[in-house]
Design an enzyme around this catalytic site. Sequence first.
Site: not given
Length: 158
Positions: A129, A41, A17, A91
């Site tokens: 993460s 989440k 990030h 990514r």
Amino acid sequence: MKTAIYPGTFDPITLGHADIIRRAAKLTDKLVIGVTTNISKSPMFSPEERIAMVKREVSNLGENIEVVGFRSLLVDFARQQGANAIIRGLRNSTDFEYEYQMTGMNAQMASDIETIFLMSDVALQPISSSLVREIAKFGGDISKFVSASVKDDVLGKL
Ligand code: COA
């Protein structure tokens, strides 16, 4: 003045990030980092903790960076901030599928706001993460993926 939003959950903020933030801040007059909670989440850190962590981590990444929490549609937050662009990091092809759909739906809701993608640095591409949290839970070393302060924050939660 051109303002862009870099949104995310940042649970926790990683070196991946930070790399996107550093590069995005150079492309725009003002970069607002929007810290929110993706409804699918269950974060380790509260919104207040994530905002504080992101503020600390970006303090030396650029003079034109602001960190703001939000709990609304991303496009509404972008409008409220006077932004005309959303920045996202890419990514891999899995990110692409997810981002393609979100970009399409955001564009239907707000055709005046562009989404701009920055490719992740090759060395930072595997970082996520949730994997950082998982590695830490099993006693692994996360220092290649997060800053020393974030590492302390994560270990403090366990
Ligand atoms: N380096 C390292 N990791 C990265 C990364 C990078 N450059 N870019 C993304 N990631 C990782 C994150 O760590 C995270 O990993 P995890 O899933 O293992 O936790 C994952 O990629 C995606 O996280 P993030 O970029 O924070 O996005 P998100 O999926 O949590 O949330 C929002 C995306 C905030 C943009 C989206 O939920 C949103 O827009 N919410 C507002 C409500 C809304 O408008 N909904 C409608 C959207 S059409």
